[in-house]
Design a protein around this motif. Structure first.
Motif, PDB file in Angstrom:
ATOM      1  N   SER A 191       0.825  -1.209   0.000  1.00 19.75           N
ATOM      2  CA  SER A 191       0.000   0.000   0.000  1.00 19.75           C
ATOM      3  C   SER A 191       0.859   1.258   0.000  1.00 19.75           C
ATOM      4  N   GLN A 192       1.976   1.228   0.738  1.00 19.14           N
ATOM      5  CA  GLN A 192       2.877   2.382   0.753  1.00 19.14           C
ATOM      6  C   GLN A 192       3.574   2.541  -0.592  1.00 19.14           C
ATOM      7  N   PHE A 193       4.000   1.440  -1.190  1.00 21.04           N
ATOM      8  CA  PHE A 193       4.659   1.530  -2.495  1.00 21.04           C
ATOM      9  C   PHE A 193       3.693   2.097  -3.536  1.00 21.04           C
ATOM     10  N   GLU A 194       2.436   1.654  -3.491  1.00 17.45           N
ATOM     11  CA  GLU A 194       1.470   2.151  -4.468  1.00 17.45           C
ATOM     12  C   GLU A 194       1.222   3.646  -4.292  1.00 17.45           C
ATOM     13  N   ARG A 195       1.150   4.115  -3.051  1.00 14.25           N
ATOM     14  CA  ARG A 195       0.910   5.536  -2.814  1.00 14.25           C
ATOM     15  C   ARG A 195       2.089   6.385  -3.233  1.00 14.25           C
ATOM     16  N   TYR A 196       3.277   6.049  -2.730  1.00 15.32           N
ATOM     17  CA  TYR A 196       4.426   6.940  -2.860  1.00 15.32           C
ATOM     18  C   TYR A 196       5.184   6.784  -4.174  1.00 15.32           C
ATOM     19  N   PHE A 197       5.089   5.625  -4.799  1.00 10.87           N
ATOM     20  CA  PHE A 197       5.894   5.404  -6.001  1.00 10.87           C
ATOM     21  C   PHE A 197       5.063   5.113  -7.245  1.00 10.87           C
ATOM     22  N   LEU A 198       3.788   4.726  -7.074  1.00 12.61           N
ATOM     23  CA  LEU A 198       2.896   4.570  -8.223  1.00 12.61           C
ATOM     24  C   LEU A 198       1.825   5.649  -8.238  1.00 12.61           C
ATOM     25  N   ASN A 199       1.748   6.444  -7.171  1.00  7.18           N
ATOM     26  CA  ASN A 199       0.817   7.570  -7.073  1.00  7.18           C
ATOM     27  C   ASN A 199      -0.630   7.121  -7.265  1.00  7.18           C
ATOM     28  N   ARG A 200      -0.974   5.999  -6.629  1.00  4.88           N
ATOM     29  CA  ARG A 200      -2.350   5.506  -6.688  1.00  4.88           C
ATOM     30  C   ARG A 200      -2.992   5.622  -5.310  1.00  4.88           C
ATOM     31  N   TRP A 201      -4.256   6.023  -5.289  1.00  6.89           N
ATOM     32  CA  TRP A 201      -5.004   6.112  -4.041  1.00  6.89           C
ATOM     33  C   TRP A 201      -5.270   4.716  -3.509  1.00  6.89           C
ATOM     34  N   VAL A 202      -5.132   4.555  -2.188  1.00  3.93           N
ATOM     35  CA  VAL A 202      -5.389   3.276  -1.540  1.00  3.93           C
ATOM     36  C   VAL A 202      -6.516   3.461  -0.525  1.00  3.93           C
ATOM     37  N   ASP A 203      -7.009   2.340   0.004  1.00  2.82           N
ATOM     38  CA  ASP A 203      -8.184   2.388   0.878  1.00  2.82           C
ATOM     39  C   ASP A 203      -7.849   2.582   2.347  1.00  2.82           C
ATOM     40  N   SER A 204      -6.577   2.453   2.695  1.00  2.00           N
ATOM     41  CA  SER A 204      -6.174   2.627   4.087  1.00  2.00           C
ATOM     42  C   SER A 204      -4.749   3.135   4.105  1.00  2.00           C
ATOM     43  N   GLU A 205      -4.374   3.777   5.223  1.00  2.30           N
ATOM     44  CA  GLU A 205      -3.018   4.314   5.325  1.00  2.30           C
ATOM     45  C   GLU A 205      -1.976   3.212   5.230  1.00  2.30           C
ATOM     46  N   ASP A 206      -2.316   2.020   5.704  1.00  2.00           N
ATOM     47  CA  ASP A 206      -1.383   0.903   5.635  1.00  2.00           C
ATOM     48  C   ASP A 206      -2.157  -0.407   5.697  1.00  2.00           C
ATOM     49  N   PHE A 207      -1.610  -1.451   5.101  1.00  2.00           N
ATOM     50  CA  PHE A 207      -2.158  -2.795   5.177  1.00  2.00           C
ATOM     51  C   PHE A 207      -1.085  -3.719   5.715  1.00  2.00           C
ATOM     52  N   TRP A 208      -1.462  -4.632   6.612  1.00  2.00           N
ATOM     53  CA  TRP A 208      -0.475  -5.572   7.139  1.00  2.00           C
ATOM     54  C   TRP A 208      -0.372  -6.811   6.263  1.00  2.00           C
ATOM     55  N   LEU A 209      -1.348  -7.022   5.366  1.00  2.00           N
ATOM     56  CA  LEU A 209      -1.295  -8.115   4.401  1.00  2.00           C
ATOM     57  C   LEU A 209      -1.142  -7.540   2.991  1.00  2.00           C
ATOM     58  N   PRO A 210      -0.469  -8.258   2.086  1.00  2.00           N
ATOM     59  CA  PRO A 210      -0.446  -7.816   0.686  1.00  2.00           C
ATOM     60  C   PRO A 210      -1.862  -7.772   0.122  1.00  2.00           C
ATOM     61  N   HIS A 211      -2.091  -6.911  -0.867  1.00  2.00           N
ATOM     62  CA  HIS A 211      -3.404  -6.801  -1.478  1.00  2.00           C
ATOM     63  C   HIS A 211      -3.819  -8.156  -2.054  1.00  2.00           C
ATOM     64  N   GLY A 212      -5.062  -8.540  -1.766  1.00  8.05           N
ATOM     65  CA  GLY A 212      -5.588  -9.790  -2.306  1.00  8.05           C
ATOM     66  C   GLY A 212      -5.302 -11.013  -1.466  1.00  8.05           C
ATOM     67  N   ALA A 213      -4.422 -10.907  -0.482  1.00  5.77           N
ATOM     68  CA  ALA A 213      -4.038 -12.087   0.302  1.00  5.77           C
ATOM     69  C   ALA A 213      -5.200 -12.614   1.127  1.00  5.77           C
ATOM     70  N   TRP A 214      -5.975 -11.721   1.737  1.00  5.32           N
ATOM     71  CA  TRP A 214      -7.110 -12.148   2.560  1.00  5.32           C
ATOM     72  C   TRP A 214      -8.187 -12.791   1.696  1.00  5.32           C
ATOM     73  N   GLU A 215      -8.476 -12.176   0.561  1.00  4.32           N
ATOM     74  CA  GLU A 215      -9.481 -12.717  -0.336  1.00  4.32           C
ATOM     75  C   GLU A 215      -9.087 -14.093  -0.866  1.00  4.32           C
ATOM     76  N   ALA A 216      -7.779 -14.294  -1.047  1.00  5.53           N
ATOM     77  CA  ALA A 216      -7.301 -15.580  -1.583  1.00  5.53           C
ATOM     78  C   ALA A 216      -7.468 -16.718  -0.576  1.00  5.53           C
ATOM     79  N   CYS A 217      -7.700 -16.372   0.687  1.00  2.64           N
ATOM     80  CA  CYS A 217      -7.879 -17.407   1.726  1.00  2.64           C
ATOM     81  C   CYS A 217      -9.308 -17.952   1.767  1.00  2.64           C
ATOM     82  N   GLU A 218     -10.192 -17.359   0.989  1.00  2.00           N
ATOM     83  CA  GLU A 218     -11.589 -17.784   1.056  1.00  2.00           C
ATOM     84  C   GLU A 218     -11.757 -19.245   0.647  1.00  2.00           C
ATOM     85  N   ASP A 219     -12.563 -19.969   1.421  1.00  2.00           N
ATOM     86  CA  ASP A 219     -12.847 -21.377   1.135  1.00  2.00           C
ATOM     87  C   ASP A 219     -14.362 -21.523   1.004  1.00  2.00           C
ATOM     88  N   PRO A 220     -14.867 -21.672  -0.208  1.00  2.00           N
ATOM     89  CA  PRO A 220     -16.336 -21.760  -0.388  1.00  2.00           C
ATOM     90  C   PRO A 220     -16.922 -22.907   0.413  1.00  2.00           C
TER      91      PRO A 220
END
Length: 220
Positions: A191-220
């Motif tokens: 999230s910090q790399f995206e803000r400061y070096f890709l200049n993209r808006w993020v949804d929170s000041e910081d994330f402790w998990l990489p983007h998509g990691a939580w969603e990838a844990c879903e077990d139907p």
């Protein structure tokens, strides 16, 4: 910094310039102001034509000044600003931004220069200015006095895509090296790399998990 000095010493249409270099903190405000000071110290001509103080630079002959201020509440009213430099807009509170920008209304050709990387707070003055600029550039809003330029990685581009880095960093190879960005991508939260070096808006000041990691844990 160069625009500030030109406005102070060379602008034929401003007989009494008052340049304010500002940021949300003293440390950040020092960055642009220190660049102005270094230019004056390293140039024999500018060194001879300016008086340099801790938080001000004045011409030896003539009116005007460049003033460094931090956006502290209660210390910003009453300025008659002809050029305002706003650094790291994503850190600013709306109240202090309003006070300083309102300080330009007494000048017939005041200029406001706003510099920032993306933020995360979509209630901020920075995001409001971002949406305004996007609307102007898309043609949805007409505002001929507002120039908006925003460099960011394309929507949907992987944050590790070096081609996207080049789009978001026009100074790549000049002021920023590809090796430095590779190091940041490997050792900075996404999230910090995206803000400061890709200049993209993020949804929170910081994330402790990489983007998509939580969603990838879903077990139907």
């Amino acid at each position: 910094a160069a625009l500030s000095l030109y406005h102070l010493l060379g602008d034929p249409d401003e007989p009494d310039p008052w340049v304010v270099v500002s940021a949300a903190s003293d440390k950040q405000a020092d960055i642009v102001f220190d660049a102005v000071r270094r230019m004056c110290e390293m140039s024999p001509r500018l060194s001879n034509e300016t008086l340099r103080y801790r938080w001000e630079i004045r011409p030896k002959d003539g009116k005007g000044k460049i003033e460094r201020v931090a956006a502290s509440a209660g210390k910003l009213d009453g300025k008659n600003i002809s050029m305002l430099i706003v650094d790291e807009l994503h850190e600013w509170l709306p109240e202090t931004w309003t006070v300083l920008t309102n300080g330009t209304v007494g000048r017939r050709r005041a200029q406001i220069v706003q510099i920032t990387t993306a933020g995360w707070d979509r209630e901020s003055v920075c995001y409001r200015e971002y949406l305004k600029g996007q609307a102007i550039n898309s043609g949805a809003v007409e505002n001929p006095t507002y120039l908006f330029t925003w460099y960011s990685a394309p929507e949907g581009a992987d944050y590790q895509d070096e081609a996207a880095w080049a789009i978001a960093n026009p100074s790549l190879g000049e002021l920023v090296t590809i090796e430095a960005l590779r190091d940041k991508a490997a050792n900075t939260p996404q999230s910090q790399f995206e803000r400061y070096f890709l200049n993209r808006w993020v949804d929170s000041e910081d994330f402790w998990l990489p983007h998509g990691a939580w969603e990838a844990c879903e077990d139907p």
